[in-house]
Design a protein around this motif. Structure first.
Motif, PDB file in Angstrom:
ATOM      1  N   PHE A 195       7.656   5.242   4.908  1.00  0.00           N
ATOM      2  CA  PHE A 195       6.995   6.012   3.849  1.00  0.00           C
ATOM      3  C   PHE A 195       6.921   5.207   2.562  1.00  0.00           C
ATOM      4  CE2 PHE A 195       7.692   8.666   0.070  1.00  0.00           C
ATOM      5  CZ  PHE A 195       6.462   9.311   0.020  1.00  0.00           C
ATOM      6  N   LEU A 196       8.049   4.634   2.144  1.00  0.00           N
ATOM      7  CA  LEU A 196       8.086   3.882   0.889  1.00  0.00           C
ATOM      8  C   LEU A 196       7.210   2.635   0.947  1.00  0.00           C
ATOM      9  CD1 LEU A 196      11.857   4.224  -0.033  1.00  0.00           C
ATOM     10  CD2 LEU A 196       9.915   5.304  -1.190  1.00  0.00           C
ATOM     11  N   ASP A 197       7.222   1.931   2.066  1.00  0.00           N
ATOM     12  CA  ASP A 197       6.424   0.710   2.183  1.00  0.00           C
ATOM     13  C   ASP A 197       4.929   0.988   2.279  1.00  0.00           C
ATOM     14  OD1 ASP A 197       8.441  -1.134   1.879  1.00  0.00           O
ATOM     15  OD2 ASP A 197       8.808  -1.358   4.031  1.00  0.00           O
ATOM     16  N   GLN A 198       4.553   2.171   2.735  1.00  0.00           N
ATOM     17  CA  GLN A 198       3.138   2.512   2.832  1.00  0.00           C
ATOM     18  C   GLN A 198       2.619   3.238   1.595  1.00  0.00           C
ATOM     19  OE1 GLN A 198       2.215   4.386   6.606  1.00  0.00           O
ATOM     20  NE2 GLN A 198       3.430   2.889   7.720  1.00  0.00           N
ATOM     21  N   SER A 199       3.498   3.564   0.691  1.00  0.00           N
ATOM     22  CA  SER A 199       3.102   4.230  -0.549  1.00  0.00           C
ATOM     23  C   SER A 199       2.252   3.295  -1.394  1.00  0.00           C
ATOM     24  CB  SER A 199       4.350   4.635  -1.344  1.00  0.00           C
ATOM     25  OG  SER A 199       3.973   5.129  -2.607  1.00  0.00           O
ATOM     26  N   LYS A 200       1.278   3.855  -2.091  1.00  0.00           N
ATOM     27  CA  LYS A 200       0.460   3.064  -3.012  1.00  0.00           C
ATOM     28  C   LYS A 200       1.194   2.825  -4.326  1.00  0.00           C
ATOM     29  CE  LYS A 200      -3.887   4.567  -1.080  1.00  0.00           C
ATOM     30  NZ  LYS A 200      -5.175   5.211  -1.286  1.00  0.00           N
TER      31      LYS A 200
ATOM     32  N   ILE B 192      17.519  -4.662  -6.717  1.00  0.00           N
ATOM     33  CA  ILE B 192      18.299  -4.461  -5.494  1.00  0.00           C
ATOM     34  C   ILE B 192      17.494  -3.760  -4.397  1.00  0.00           C
ATOM     35  CG2 ILE B 192      20.547  -4.564  -6.623  1.00  0.00           C
ATOM     36  CD1 ILE B 192      20.648  -1.477  -6.499  1.00  0.00           C
ATOM     37  N   TYR B 193      16.331  -3.223  -4.731  1.00  0.00           N
ATOM     38  CA  TYR B 193      15.420  -2.663  -3.729  1.00  0.00           C
ATOM     39  C   TYR B 193      14.017  -2.694  -4.302  1.00  0.00           C
ATOM     40  CZ  TYR B 193      12.615   0.327  -0.869  1.00  0.00           C
ATOM     41  OH  TYR B 193      11.593   0.779  -0.071  1.00  0.00           O
ATOM     42  N   ALA B 194      13.041  -2.910  -3.421  1.00  0.00           N
ATOM     43  CA  ALA B 194      11.634  -2.777  -3.795  1.00  0.00           C
ATOM     44  C   ALA B 194      10.828  -2.523  -2.527  1.00  0.00           C
ATOM     45  CB  ALA B 194      11.134  -4.028  -4.499  1.00  0.00           C
ATOM     46  N   ASN B 195       9.802  -1.703  -2.649  1.00  0.00           N
ATOM     47  CA  ASN B 195       8.942  -1.482  -1.484  1.00  0.00           C
ATOM     48  C   ASN B 195       7.912  -2.615  -1.389  1.00  0.00           C
ATOM     49  OD1 ASN B 195       7.129  -0.741  -3.521  1.00  0.00           O
ATOM     50  ND2 ASN B 195       6.554   1.199  -2.582  1.00  0.00           N
ATOM     51  N   GLN B 196       7.191  -2.635  -0.295  1.00  0.00           N
ATOM     52  CA  GLN B 196       6.234  -3.718  -0.044  1.00  0.00           C
ATOM     53  C   GLN B 196       5.123  -3.729  -1.088  1.00  0.00           C
ATOM     54  OE1 GLN B 196       6.916  -6.061   2.334  1.00  0.00           O
ATOM     55  NE2 GLN B 196       5.334  -7.139   1.207  1.00  0.00           N
ATOM     56  N   THR B 197       4.718  -2.569  -1.569  1.00  0.00           N
ATOM     57  CA  THR B 197       3.683  -2.486  -2.590  1.00  0.00           C
ATOM     58  C   THR B 197       4.128  -3.201  -3.859  1.00  0.00           C
ATOM     59  OG1 THR B 197       3.044  -0.346  -1.673  1.00  0.00           O
ATOM     60  CG2 THR B 197       2.166  -0.892  -3.830  1.00  0.00           C
ATOM     61  N   TYR B 198       5.384  -3.038  -4.232  1.00  0.00           N
ATOM     62  CA  TYR B 198       5.934  -3.731  -5.401  1.00  0.00           C
ATOM     63  C   TYR B 198       5.854  -5.241  -5.204  1.00  0.00           C
ATOM     64  CZ  TYR B 198       9.345  -5.454  -8.787  1.00  0.00           C
ATOM     65  OH  TYR B 198       9.972  -6.157  -9.794  1.00  0.00           O
TER      66      TYR B 198
ATOM     67  N   SER C 142       6.093   3.352 -10.233  1.00  0.00           N
ATOM     68  CA  SER C 142       4.913   3.107 -11.057  1.00  0.00           C
ATOM     69  C   SER C 142       3.678   3.566 -10.307  1.00  0.00           C
ATOM     70  CB  SER C 142       4.801   1.614 -11.382  1.00  0.00           C
ATOM     71  OG  SER C 142       3.631   1.370 -12.138  1.00  0.00           O
ATOM     72  N   ARG C 143       2.921   4.474 -10.934  1.00  0.00           N
ATOM     73  CA  ARG C 143       1.703   5.030 -10.335  1.00  0.00           C
ATOM     74  C   ARG C 143       0.504   4.597 -11.171  1.00  0.00           C
ATOM     75  NH1 ARG C 143       2.685  10.557  -8.721  1.00  0.00           N
ATOM     76  NH2 ARG C 143       2.873   9.598  -6.694  1.00  0.00           N
ATOM     77  N   ASP C 144      -0.522   4.128 -10.496  1.00  0.00           N
ATOM     78  CA  ASP C 144      -1.756   3.714 -11.162  1.00  0.00           C
ATOM     79  C   ASP C 144      -2.494   4.955 -11.662  1.00  0.00           C
ATOM     80  OD1 ASP C 144      -4.191   2.677 -12.004  1.00  0.00           O
ATOM     81  OD2 ASP C 144      -4.628   1.631 -10.130  1.00  0.00           O
ATOM     82  N   ILE C 145      -2.660   5.056 -12.975  1.00  0.00           N
ATOM     83  CA  ILE C 145      -3.365   6.194 -13.576  1.00  0.00           C
ATOM     84  C   ILE C 145      -4.599   5.724 -14.338  1.00  0.00           C
ATOM     85  CG2 ILE C 145      -1.334   7.704 -13.680  1.00  0.00           C
ATOM     86  CD1 ILE C 145      -1.226   6.990 -16.724  1.00  0.00           C
ATOM     87  N   THR C 146      -5.145   4.573 -13.952  1.00  0.00           N
ATOM     88  CA  THR C 146      -6.299   4.002 -14.657  1.00  0.00           C
ATOM     89  C   THR C 146      -7.461   4.980 -14.697  1.00  0.00           C
ATOM     90  OG1 THR C 146      -5.603   1.790 -14.001  1.00  0.00           O
ATOM     91  CG2 THR C 146      -7.886   2.043 -14.731  1.00  0.00           C
ATOM     92  N   ARG C 147      -7.799   5.585 -13.575  1.00  0.00           N
ATOM     93  CA  ARG C 147      -8.927   6.515 -13.513  1.00  0.00           C
ATOM     94  C   ARG C 147      -8.699   7.701 -14.453  1.00  0.00           C
ATOM     95  NH1 ARG C 147     -10.001  11.053 -10.967  1.00  0.00           N
ATOM     96  NH2 ARG C 147      -8.084  11.054  -9.761  1.00  0.00           N
ATOM     97  N   ILE C 148      -7.493   8.229 -14.447  1.00  0.00           N
ATOM     98  CA  ILE C 148      -7.159   9.369 -15.313  1.00  0.00           C
ATOM     99  C   ILE C 148      -7.233   8.964 -16.781  1.00  0.00           C
ATOM    100  CG2 ILE C 148      -5.300  10.962 -15.966  1.00  0.00           C
ATOM    101  CD1 ILE C 148      -4.392  10.768 -12.981  1.00  0.00           C
ATOM    102  N   ALA C 149      -6.719   7.780 -17.118  1.00  0.00           N
ATOM    103  CA  ALA C 149      -6.738   7.307 -18.502  1.00  0.00           C
ATOM    104  C   ALA C 149      -8.166   7.123 -19.000  1.00  0.00           C
ATOM    105  CB  ALA C 149      -5.949   6.012 -18.635  1.00  0.00           C
ATOM    106  N   LYS C 150      -9.043   6.611 -18.143  1.00  0.00           N
ATOM    107  CA  LYS C 150     -10.446   6.419 -18.533  1.00  0.00           C
ATOM    108  C   LYS C 150     -11.140   7.757 -18.747  1.00  0.00           C
ATOM    109  CE  LYS C 150     -11.245   1.878 -16.533  1.00  0.00           C
ATOM    110  NZ  LYS C 150     -11.983   1.104 -15.541  1.00  0.00           N
TER     111      LYS C 150
END
Length: 177
Positions: free
Chosen positions: A10-15, A28-34, A116-124
């Motif tokens: 789940f964590l590795d497939q999260s955006k 000490i931990y990071a998912n693949q997206t990071y 960290s979640r990408d909120i670029t669309r919301i910010a625009k």
């Protein structure tokens, strides 16, 4: 499938970027997206059990993130909005980052979990809406339960003689004649 495997998938497939930093500011931990994001942005591979800071972002950035981590280490859950220029897309990218203290079995904080979640669309969209509202000749405003202004459009200066900054936090009843 074991629960730990399911959680890792789940964590590795999260955006969203997910990472954990210990009290020594080590990753000490990071998912693949990071890991993918950091390699894309910095050009270097990030590794576990090394400094969580990214030297190529500069000293001011390291100071800011040190402050964030210390706030979480002092038992504060909070969110911040960050932005940066993404060279790959050629645009400014906006992210909402959450910081959550992690406690061990002894109830002492041993690390901070970050997402960290990408909120670029919301910010625009928010920026476009603000520009439209501020271009209007009409005053747009919102109040909280206590009747205090929490948002006021730029037209308030033309219509009422008060800037939005002067009105925010002011009870609207104090302005009624």
């Amino acid at each position: 499938m074991k629960q730990s495997q399911l959680i890792n998938q789940f964590l590795d497939q999260s955006k969203d970027l997910v990472w954990i930093v210990n009290l020594d500011f080590q990753l000490i931990y990071a998912n693949q997206t990071y890991f993918n994001f950091m390699e894309e942005v910095t050009g270097a591979e990030k590794k576990l059990n090394e400094s969580a800071f990214i030297d190529c972002f500069g000293k001011d950035d390291i100071k800011t993130w040190t402050t964030y981590y210390k706030r979480a280490f002092s038992d504060e859950y909070f969110e911040v909005e960050e932005h940066f220029y993404n060279e790959k897309s050629g645009e400014i990218q906006y992210n909402q980052v959450t910081f959550e203290p992690l406690r061990g079995n002894d109830q002492k904080i041993f690390a901070v979990a970050c997402q960290s979640r990408d909120i670029t669309r919301i910010a625009k969209l928010r920026s476009e809406a603000s520009q439209l509202i501020d271009a209007s000749l009409d005053v747009f405003c919102t109040f909280n339960e206590q009747g205090e202004f929490i948002y006021v459009s730029a037209a308030a200066k033309r219509q009422w003689g008060y800037s939005p900054e002067e009105l925010i936090g002011t009870p609207y009843r104090s302005l009624v004649i």
